[in-house]
Write a protein that holds these residues in place. Structure first.
Motif, PDB file in Angstrom:
ATOM      1  N   TYR A 101       0.817  -1.198  -0.203  1.00 31.26           N
ATOM      2  CA  TYR A 101       0.115  -0.012   0.151  1.00 31.26           C
ATOM      3  C   TYR A 101       0.971   1.200   0.030  1.00 31.26           C
ATOM      4  O   TYR A 101       2.156   0.964   0.121  1.00 31.26           O
ATOM      5  N   GLY A 102       0.143   2.277  -0.214  1.00 31.90           N
ATOM      6  CA  GLY A 102       0.934   3.558  -0.337  1.00 31.90           C
ATOM      7  C   GLY A 102       0.997   4.052  -1.715  1.00 31.90           C
ATOM      8  O   GLY A 102       0.628   3.377  -2.633  1.00 31.90           O
ATOM      9  N   PRO A 103       1.120   5.473  -1.762  1.00 37.04           N
ATOM     10  CA  PRO A 103       1.233   6.086  -3.131  1.00 37.04           C
ATOM     11  C   PRO A 103       1.940   5.242  -4.181  1.00 37.04           C
ATOM     12  O   PRO A 103       1.621   5.352  -5.477  1.00 37.04           O
ATOM     13  N   TYR A 104       2.990   4.646  -3.873  1.00 37.82           N
ATOM     14  CA  TYR A 104       3.809   4.083  -4.889  1.00 37.82           C
ATOM     15  C   TYR A 104       3.919   2.488  -4.592  1.00 37.82           C
ATOM     16  O   TYR A 104       4.918   1.844  -4.720  1.00 37.82           O
ATOM     17  N   SER A 105       2.925   1.856  -3.700  1.00 41.24           N
ATOM     18  CA  SER A 105       2.974   0.506  -3.097  1.00 41.24           C
ATOM     19  C   SER A 105       4.405   0.262  -2.645  1.00 41.24           C
ATOM     20  O   SER A 105       4.877  -0.902  -2.745  1.00 41.24           O
ATOM     21  N   ASN A 106       4.765   1.143  -1.667  1.00 40.47           N
ATOM     22  CA  ASN A 106       6.020   0.978  -1.176  1.00 40.47           C
ATOM     23  C   ASN A 106       6.157   0.619   0.467  1.00 40.47           C
ATOM     24  O   ASN A 106       7.162   0.471   0.779  1.00 40.47           O
ATOM     25  N   TYR A 107       4.813   0.226   0.679  1.00 38.30           N
ATOM     26  CA  TYR A 107       4.847  -0.107   2.293  1.00 38.30           C
ATOM     27  C   TYR A 107       4.130  -1.579   2.218  1.00 38.30           C
ATOM     28  O   TYR A 107       3.094  -1.750   1.575  1.00 38.30           O
ATOM     29  N   CYS A 108       4.623  -2.471   3.045  1.00 36.70           N
ATOM     30  CA  CYS A 108       4.261  -3.883   3.287  1.00 36.70           C
ATOM     31  C   CYS A 108       3.301  -3.969   4.284  1.00 36.70           C
ATOM     32  O   CYS A 108       3.237  -3.135   5.384  1.00 36.70           O
ATOM     33  N   PRO A 109       2.277  -4.962   4.122  1.00 38.78           N
ATOM     34  CA  PRO A 109       1.242  -4.793   5.362  1.00 38.78           C
ATOM     35  C   PRO A 109       1.665  -5.487   6.322  1.00 38.78           C
ATOM     36  O   PRO A 109       2.560  -6.098   6.378  1.00 38.78           O
ATOM     37  N   ARG A 110       0.801  -5.441   7.416  1.00 44.37           N
ATOM     38  CA  ARG A 110       1.416  -5.827   8.604  1.00 44.37           C
ATOM     39  C   ARG A 110       0.704  -7.476   8.750  1.00 44.37           C
ATOM     40  O   ARG A 110       1.443  -8.254   9.671  1.00 44.37           O
ATOM     41  N   SER A 111      -0.202  -7.747   7.933  1.00 45.52           N
ATOM     42  CA  SER A 111      -0.688  -9.149   7.805  1.00 45.52           C
ATOM     43  C   SER A 111      -0.873  -9.474   6.444  1.00 45.52           C
ATOM     44  O   SER A 111      -1.013  -8.691   5.514  1.00 45.52           O
ATOM     45  N   TYR A 112      -0.609 -10.832   6.439  1.00 46.17           N
ATOM     46  CA  TYR A 112      -0.814 -11.325   4.899  1.00 46.17           C
ATOM     47  C   TYR A 112      -2.156 -12.317   4.984  1.00 46.17           C
ATOM     48  O   TYR A 112      -2.413 -12.938   5.939  1.00 46.17           O
ATOM     49  N   ASP A 113      -2.765 -12.188   3.658  1.00 49.90           N
ATOM     50  CA  ASP A 113      -3.943 -12.688   3.541  1.00 49.90           C
ATOM     51  C   ASP A 113      -3.838 -14.093   2.343  1.00 49.90           C
ATOM     52  O   ASP A 113      -4.919 -14.701   2.331  1.00 49.90           O
ATOM     53  N   SER A 114      -2.861 -14.267   1.790  1.00 45.61           N
ATOM     54  CA  SER A 114      -2.721 -15.453   1.004  1.00 45.61           C
ATOM     55  C   SER A 114      -1.349 -16.278   1.272  1.00 45.61           C
ATOM     56  O   SER A 114      -0.347 -15.537   1.520  1.00 45.61           O
ATOM     57  N   TRP A 115      -1.765 -17.622   1.484  1.00 45.71           N
ATOM     58  CA  TRP A 115      -0.667 -18.461   1.895  1.00 45.71           C
ATOM     59  C   TRP A 115      -0.519 -19.709   1.219  1.00 45.71           C
ATOM     60  O   TRP A 115      -1.590 -20.316   0.492  1.00 45.71           O
ATOM     61  N   GLY A 116       0.718 -20.179   1.139  1.00 47.34           N
ATOM     62  CA  GLY A 116       1.085 -21.387   0.492  1.00 47.34           C
ATOM     63  C   GLY A 116       0.674 -22.406   1.640  1.00 47.34           C
ATOM     64  O   GLY A 116       0.404 -22.360   2.517  1.00 47.34           O
ATOM     65  N   ARG A 117       0.928 -23.768   1.142  1.00 48.39           N
ATOM     66  CA  ARG A 117       0.823 -24.842   1.811  1.00 48.39           C
ATOM     67  C   ARG A 117       1.882 -25.249   2.822  1.00 48.39           C
ATOM     68  O   ARG A 117       1.845 -25.880   3.811  1.00 48.39           O
ATOM     69  N   GLY A 118       3.019 -24.834   2.606  1.00 46.38           N
ATOM     70  CA  GLY A 118       4.253 -25.281   3.364  1.00 46.38           C
ATOM     71  C   GLY A 118       5.055 -26.059   2.667  1.00 46.38           C
ATOM     72  O   GLY A 118       4.577 -26.922   1.971  1.00 46.38           O
ATOM     73  N   THR A 119       6.342 -26.213   3.004  1.00 44.94           N
ATOM     74  CA  THR A 119       7.141 -26.881   2.782  1.00 44.94           C
ATOM     75  C   THR A 119       8.057 -27.258   4.076  1.00 44.94           C
ATOM     76  O   THR A 119       8.428 -26.354   4.709  1.00 44.94           O
ATOM     77  N   GLN A 120       8.352 -28.686   4.453  1.00 45.16           N
ATOM     78  CA  GLN A 120       9.232 -29.051   5.745  1.00 45.16           C
ATOM     79  C   GLN A 120      10.614 -28.645   5.549  1.00 45.16           C
ATOM     80  O   GLN A 120      11.248 -29.221   4.407  1.00 45.16           O
ATOM     81  N   VAL A 121      11.050 -27.958   6.447  1.00 45.17           N
ATOM     82  CA  VAL A 121      12.560 -28.026   6.621  1.00 45.17           C
ATOM     83  C   VAL A 121      13.064 -28.915   7.958  1.00 45.17           C
ATOM     84  O   VAL A 121      12.524 -28.382   8.859  1.00 45.17           O
ATOM     85  N   THR A 122      13.935 -29.733   7.833  1.00 47.61           N
ATOM     86  CA  THR A 122      14.516 -30.455   8.915  1.00 47.61           C
ATOM     87  C   THR A 122      15.939 -30.417   8.922  1.00 47.61           C
ATOM     88  O   THR A 122      16.699 -30.548   7.901  1.00 47.61           O
ATOM     89  N   VAL A 123      16.566 -29.832  10.083  1.00 44.31           N
ATOM     90  CA  VAL A 123      17.957 -29.745  10.459  1.00 44.31           C
ATOM     91  C   VAL A 123      18.535 -30.543  11.464  1.00 44.31           C
ATOM     92  O   VAL A 123      17.798 -30.492  12.660  1.00 44.31           O
ATOM     93  N   SER A 124      19.181 -31.556  11.146  1.00 49.60           N
ATOM     94  CA  SER A 124      19.629 -32.461  12.146  1.00 49.60           C
ATOM     95  C   SER A 124      21.106 -32.087  12.698  1.00 49.60           C
ATOM     96  O   SER A 124      21.878 -31.439  12.203  1.00 49.60           O
ATOM     97  N   SER A 125      21.224 -32.315  13.917  1.00 49.35           N
ATOM     98  CA  SER A 125      22.545 -31.964  14.513  1.00 49.35           C
ATOM     99  C   SER A 125      23.773 -32.843  14.394  1.00 49.35           C
ATOM    100  O   SER A 125      23.371 -34.080  13.883  1.00 49.35           O
TER     101      SER A 125
END
Length: 126
Positions: free
Chosen positions: A102-126
């Motif tokens: 938003y903003g006159p030049y679309s230069n501000y990001c919103p505080r919340s997001y309304d579209s989401w992906g389903r996710g991808t799992q990341v697993t890091v082992s020690s």
């Protein structure tokens, strides 16, 4: 209809790297801020970071600053999360999200997001 599809998750040892991608369709990509979130089992979802429409202003959570890099390719309607020096505490489901700038030049990001992906799992082992 907005569609966000993540890819690139997997399992890696501590200290390793992964690159996540998020391909978007159904939106005018160039006026959307794009974000990455993650959620570990038993924990609340947290924002990893976000990038503005031009790829100039990028926010990172303190927990990933200096290790993760967010970028976007407006020609491909895709944004990325390069994760280096991964730690076991980075283990989570990673989600991409889109929010109309938003903003006159679309230069501000919103505080919340309304579209989401389903996710991808990341697993890091020690």
């Amino acid at each position: 209809q907005v569609l966000l599809v993540e890819s690139g998750g997997g399992s890696v040892q501590a200290g390793g790297s992964l690159r996540l991608s998020c391909a978007a369709s159904g939106i005018i990509y160039s006026v959307y801020c794009m974000a990455w979130f993650r959620q570990a089992p038993g924990k609340e979802r947290e924002e990893v970071g976000h990038i503005d429409v031009g790829g100039i202003s990028i926010y990172y959570a303190d927990s990933v600053k200096g290790r993760f890099t967010i970028s976007r390719d407006n020609a491909r309607n895709t944004h990325y999360l390069q994760m280096n020096s991964l730690k076991p505490e980075d283990t989570a489901m990673y989600y991409c999200a889109a929010g109309r700038a938003y903003g006159p030049y679309s230069n501000y990001c919103p505080r919340s997001y309304d579209s989401w992906g389903r996710g991808t799992q990341v697993t890091v082992s020690s």
